[in-house]
Design an enzyme around this catalytic site. Structure first.
Site, PDB file in Angstrom:
ATOM      1  N   HIS A 134      16.221  -5.336   1.603  1.00  0.00           N
ATOM      2  CA  HIS A 134      15.495  -3.990   1.658  1.00  0.00           C
ATOM      3  C   HIS A 134      16.047  -3.389   2.843  1.00  0.00           C
ATOM      4  CE1 HIS A 134      12.976  -6.321  -1.352  1.00  0.00           C
ATOM      5  NE2 HIS A 134      13.206  -5.169  -2.075  1.00  0.00           N
ATOM      6  N   ASP A 181      16.747 -11.084   2.822  1.00  0.00           N
ATOM      7  CA  ASP A 181      16.084  -9.941   2.555  1.00  0.00           C
ATOM      8  C   ASP A 181      17.148  -8.593   2.546  1.00  0.00           C
ATOM      9  OD1 ASP A 181      14.362  -7.614   2.048  1.00  0.00           O
ATOM     10  OD2 ASP A 181      12.503  -8.432   2.928  1.00  0.00           O
ATOM     11  N   SER A 209      10.052 -12.848   3.820  1.00  0.00           N
ATOM     12  CA  SER A 209      10.560 -12.292   4.728  1.00  0.00           C
ATOM     13  C   SER A 209       9.372 -12.508   6.081  1.00  0.00           C
ATOM     14  CB  SER A 209      10.829 -11.137   4.705  1.00  0.00           C
ATOM     15  OG  SER A 209      11.799 -11.002   3.816  1.00  0.00           O
TER      16      SER A 209
HETATM   17 CO1  B1M Z   1      12.431  -5.059  -4.258  1.00  0.00          CO
HETATM   18  N1  B1M Z   1      10.782  -5.997  -3.933  1.00  0.00           N
HETATM   19  N2  B1M Z   1      13.099  -6.823  -4.789  1.00  0.00           N
HETATM   20  N3  B1M Z   1      13.956  -3.775  -4.410  1.00  0.00           N
HETATM   21  N4  B1M Z   1      11.373  -3.303  -3.915  1.00  0.00           N
HETATM   22  C1  B1M Z   1       9.681  -4.920  -3.345  1.00  0.00           C
HETATM   23  C2  B1M Z   1       9.452  -5.195  -1.948  1.00  0.00           C
HETATM   24  C3  B1M Z   1       8.414  -5.518  -4.042  1.00  0.00           C
HETATM   25  C4  B1M Z   1       7.020  -5.685  -3.446  1.00  0.00           C
HETATM   26  C5  B1M Z   1       8.374  -4.803  -5.516  1.00  0.00           C
HETATM   27  C6  B1M Z   1       7.090  -5.538  -6.376  1.00  0.00           C
HETATM   28  O1  B1M Z   1       7.487  -6.719  -7.092  1.00  0.00           O
HETATM   29  N5  B1M Z   1       6.067  -4.804  -6.657  1.00  0.00           N
HETATM   30  C7  B1M Z   1       8.786  -7.129  -4.261  1.00  0.00           C
HETATM   31  C8  B1M Z   1       8.341  -8.054  -3.122  1.00  0.00           C
HETATM   32  C9  B1M Z   1       7.488  -9.131  -3.933  1.00  0.00           C
HETATM   33  C10 B1M Z   1       6.919 -10.233  -2.819  1.00  0.00           C
HETATM   34  O2  B1M Z   1       7.653 -10.642  -1.926  1.00  0.00           O
HETATM   35  N6  B1M Z   1       5.552 -10.130  -2.558  1.00  0.00           N
HETATM   36  C11 B1M Z   1      10.439  -7.002  -4.611  1.00  0.00           C
HETATM   37  C12 B1M Z   1      11.177  -7.979  -5.057  1.00  0.00           C
HETATM   38  C13 B1M Z   1      10.522  -9.002  -5.815  1.00  0.00           C
HETATM   39  C14 B1M Z   1      12.434  -7.815  -5.168  1.00  0.00           C
HETATM   40  C15 B1M Z   1      13.502  -8.920  -5.591  1.00  0.00           C
HETATM   41  C16 B1M Z   1      13.266 -10.315  -5.423  1.00  0.00           C
HETATM   42  C17 B1M Z   1      13.781  -8.530  -7.158  1.00  0.00           C
HETATM   43  C18 B1M Z   1      14.745  -9.615  -8.081  1.00  0.00           C
HETATM   44  O3  B1M Z   1      15.770  -9.583  -7.621  1.00  0.00           O
HETATM   45  N7  B1M Z   1      14.158 -10.219  -8.836  1.00  0.00           N
HETATM   46  C19 B1M Z   1      14.671  -8.295  -5.011  1.00  0.00           C
HETATM   47  C20 B1M Z   1      14.759  -8.907  -3.594  1.00  0.00           C
HETATM   48  C21 B1M Z   1      16.199  -9.121  -3.142  1.00  0.00           C
HETATM   49  C22 B1M Z   1      16.194  -9.727  -1.805  1.00  0.00           C
HETATM   50  O4  B1M Z   1      15.964  -9.143  -0.845  1.00  0.00           O
HETATM   51  N8  B1M Z   1      16.827 -10.684  -1.641  1.00  0.00           N
HETATM   52  C23 B1M Z   1      14.636  -6.725  -4.568  1.00  0.00           C
HETATM   53  C24 B1M Z   1      15.723  -5.800  -4.790  1.00  0.00           C
HETATM   54  C25 B1M Z   1      15.168  -4.387  -4.782  1.00  0.00           C
HETATM   55  C26 B1M Z   1      16.310  -3.452  -4.700  1.00  0.00           C
HETATM   56  C27 B1M Z   1      17.616  -3.697  -4.180  1.00  0.00           C
HETATM   57  C28 B1M Z   1      16.583  -3.218  -6.132  1.00  0.00           C
HETATM   58  C29 B1M Z   1      15.508  -2.502  -3.995  1.00  0.00           C
HETATM   59  C30 B1M Z   1      15.955  -2.398  -2.480  1.00  0.00           C
HETATM   60  C31 B1M Z   1      17.056  -1.281  -2.187  1.00  0.00           C
HETATM   61  C32 B1M Z   1      17.367  -1.015  -0.530  1.00  0.00           C
HETATM   62  O5  B1M Z   1      16.219  -1.221   0.179  1.00  0.00           O
HETATM   63  N9  B1M Z   1      18.557  -0.675  -0.498  1.00  0.00           N
HETATM   64  C33 B1M Z   1      14.198  -2.775  -4.212  1.00  0.00           C
HETATM   65  C34 B1M Z   1      13.073  -1.873  -4.050  1.00  0.00           C
HETATM   66  C35 B1M Z   1      13.510  -0.286  -3.827  1.00  0.00           C
HETATM   67  C36 B1M Z   1      11.809  -2.088  -3.993  1.00  0.00           C
HETATM   68  C37 B1M Z   1      10.524  -1.075  -3.874  1.00  0.00           C
HETATM   69  C38 B1M Z   1      10.095  -0.679  -5.220  1.00  0.00           C
HETATM   70  C39 B1M Z   1      10.351  -0.213  -2.706  1.00  0.00           C
HETATM   71  C40 B1M Z   1      10.860  -0.704  -1.414  1.00  0.00           C
HETATM   72  C41 B1M Z   1      11.242   0.629  -0.383  1.00  0.00           C
HETATM   73  O6  B1M Z   1      12.515   0.920  -0.075  1.00  0.00           O
HETATM   74  N10 B1M Z   1      10.041   1.505  -0.054  1.00  0.00           N
HETATM   75  C42 B1M Z   1       9.122  -2.339  -3.176  1.00  0.00           C
HETATM   76  C43 B1M Z   1       8.034  -2.035  -3.525  1.00  0.00           C
HETATM   77  C44 B1M Z   1       7.223  -1.369  -2.598  1.00  0.00           C
HETATM   78  O7  B1M Z   1       7.413  -1.518  -1.498  1.00  0.00           O
HETATM   79  N11 B1M Z   1       6.321  -0.372  -3.147  1.00  0.00           N
HETATM   80  C45 B1M Z   1       9.992  -3.647  -3.600  1.00  0.00           C
HETATM   81  C46 B1M Z   1      10.312   2.699   0.786  1.00  0.00           C
HETATM   82  C47 B1M Z   1      10.207   2.481   2.282  1.00  0.00           C
HETATM   83  C48 B1M Z   1      10.458   3.671   3.272  1.00  0.00           C
HETATM   84  O8  B1M Z   1       9.249   1.601   2.594  1.00  0.00           O
HETATM   85  O9  B1M Z   1      10.638  -0.316   3.162  1.00  0.00           O
HETATM   86  O10 B1M Z   1       8.043  -0.464   3.143  1.00  0.00           O
HETATM   87  P1  B1M Z   1       9.355   0.352   3.267  1.00  0.00           P
HETATM   88  O11 B1M Z   1       9.182   0.679   4.917  1.00  0.00           O
HETATM   89  C49 B1M Z   1       7.997   1.489   5.427  1.00  0.00           C
HETATM   90  C50 B1M Z   1       7.218   0.161   6.337  1.00  0.00           C
HETATM   91  O12 B1M Z   1       7.076  -1.004   5.666  1.00  0.00           O
HETATM   92  C51 B1M Z   1       7.531   0.392   7.520  1.00  0.00           C
HETATM   93  O13 B1M Z   1       8.164   1.865   7.855  1.00  0.00           O
HETATM   94  C52 B1M Z   1       8.614   2.198   6.799  1.00  0.00           C
HETATM   95  C53 B1M Z   1       7.840   3.635   6.232  1.00  0.00           C
HETATM   96  O14 B1M Z   1       7.907   4.465   7.358  1.00  0.00           O
HETATM   97  N12 B1M Z   1       8.589  -0.535   8.055  1.00  0.00           N
HETATM   98  C54 B1M Z   1       8.957  -0.670   9.173  1.00  0.00           C
HETATM   99  C55 B1M Z   1       9.556  -1.106   7.333  1.00  0.00           C
HETATM  100  N13 B1M Z   1      10.271  -1.845   8.330  1.00  0.00           N
HETATM  101  C56 B1M Z   1       9.926  -1.640   9.450  1.00  0.00           C
HETATM  102  C57 B1M Z   1      10.499  -2.207  10.708  1.00  0.00           C
HETATM  103  C58 B1M Z   1       9.666  -1.788  11.802  1.00  0.00           C
HETATM  104  C59 B1M Z   1       8.800  -0.740  11.724  1.00  0.00           C
HETATM  105  C60 B1M Z   1       8.249  -0.266  10.499  1.00  0.00           C
HETATM  106  O15 B1M Z   1      10.181  -1.931  13.061  1.00  0.00           O
HETATM  107  C61 B1M Z   1      11.486  -2.770  13.319  1.00  0.00           C
END
Ligand code: B1M
Length: 213
Positions: free
Chosen positions: A100, A98, A151
């Site tokens: 992200h 992963d 993940s």
């Molecule tokens: Co990706 N991605 N992505 N992506 N991406 C998602 C997660 C996805 C839901 C989008 C979608 O399809 N709607 C989807 C997952 C589908 C699934 O598995 N169900 C997805 C996919 C499919 C993919 C790829 C497979 C796409 C592809 O290549 N075809 C690929 C995966 C690559 C890989 O990981 N092997 C991929 C790639 C990417 C980018 C690189 C382009 C980019 C990431 C850049 C980066 O992180 N440096 C990206 C992004 C930006 C997203 C979305 C749009 C946004 C994620 C984000 O940064 N959110 C995402 C859709 C979504 O989530 N709405 C998506 C903002 C961030 C602040 O929130 O990370 O959730 P988040 O963290 C939150 C909480 O979750 C929590 O606290 C935070 C807020 O305070 N939290 C924790 C997180 N970790 C925590 C740990 C803790 C406590 C809390 O304690 C240890």
């Protein structure tokens, strides 16, 4: 557009033109974390929705991620810092497979601003690397982040490997693909210590504080 709508649109459009002046403006109205959790997260949710509908490609989502990262970097110095004694040391990683890391890095900022020493191992961290780092760093807890459905499963495997290595410090888990229920029914049974689910970074801080009390 209102200020809030403009902030969300920088993330959606993946553009930084005008971003910093608007962030400055936002800081007059809201505390920095609220700017992130409010308009910027709203933009990110929209990016996720568009991506899901094939209306955005990965390269565009990367640009959105860049805007989010730049915003967090700009806002970070304005966040409240709690200069208390070190409350504990936490290893932090995005799990194997992963990439992200925006959420994980936000967790790092919040925890390190509130008295925790964070060792951030980065992304795609396999269990072996986590175990080695655990032995070197001797942390009080381990934080795992993961956003992909696979993940969540990787966290189960990671918990099993940590257990096999004799590790039983509390594990804090978070990320979009995870739920409290999955944590309780799937990860916890595979581990010898506590496994705690955090819905966001502030929740993660609350949990860490409860553990360190
Ligand atoms: Co990706 N991605 N992505 N992506 N991406 C998602 C997660 C996805 C839901 C989008 C979608 O399809 N709607 C989807 C997952 C589908 C699934 O598995 N169900 C997805 C996919 C499919 C993919 C790829 C497979 C796409 C592809 O290549 N075809 C690929 C995966 C690559 C890989 O990981 N092997 C991929 C790639 C990417 C980018 C690189 C382009 C980019 C990431 C850049 C980066 O992180 N440096 C990206 C992004 C930006 C997203 C979305 C749009 C946004 C994620 C984000 O940064 N959110 C995402 C859709 C979504 O989530 N709405 C998506 C903002 C961030 C602040 O929130 O990370 O959730 P988040 O963290 C939150 C909480 O979750 C929590 O606290 C935070 C807020 O305070 N939290 C924790 C997180 N970790 C925590 C740990 C803790 C406590 C809390 O304690 C240890």
């Amino acid at each position: 557009l209102s200020l809030e709508e403009r902030l969300a649109s920088y993330v959606v459009e993946g553009t930084k033109e005008g971003l910093i002046p608007d962030l400055e403006e936002a800081l007059k109205k809201y505390p920095p974390l609220q700017v992130i959790n409010g308009p910027l997260m709203k933009g990110m949710e929209e990016v996720g929705r568009l991506f899901n509908n094939n209306e955005l490609i990965v390269a565009e989502v990367l640009q959105s991620a860049e805007v989010m990262k730049a915003s967090v970097a700009y806002l970070e110095p304005f966040m409240e810092k709690n200069e208390s004694a070190v409350k504990g040391k936490i290893l932090l990683a995005t799990v194997k497979g992963d990439v992200h890391d925006i959420g994980k890095n936000l967790v790092e900022i919040i925890l390190s601003n509130n008295g925790y020493q964070i060792v951030n191992l980065g992304i795609k961290v396999p269990p072996e690397q986590l175990i080695q780092a655990f032995r070197e760093e001797k942390p009080d807890a381990i934080g795992l982040s993961g956003l992909l459905v696979k993940s969540a499963q990787q966290m189960v495997v990671t918990a099993q490997d940590l257990k096999t290595a004799g590790i039983d410090v509390p594990i804090l888990v978070g990320g979009a693909a995870l739920t409290r229920k999955f944590t309780k029914t799937r990860i916890l049974p595979e581990y010898d210590g506590l496994v705690l689910y955090a819905k966001d970074a502030m929740d993660g801080l609350d949990i860490a504080n409860k553990l360190s009390d």
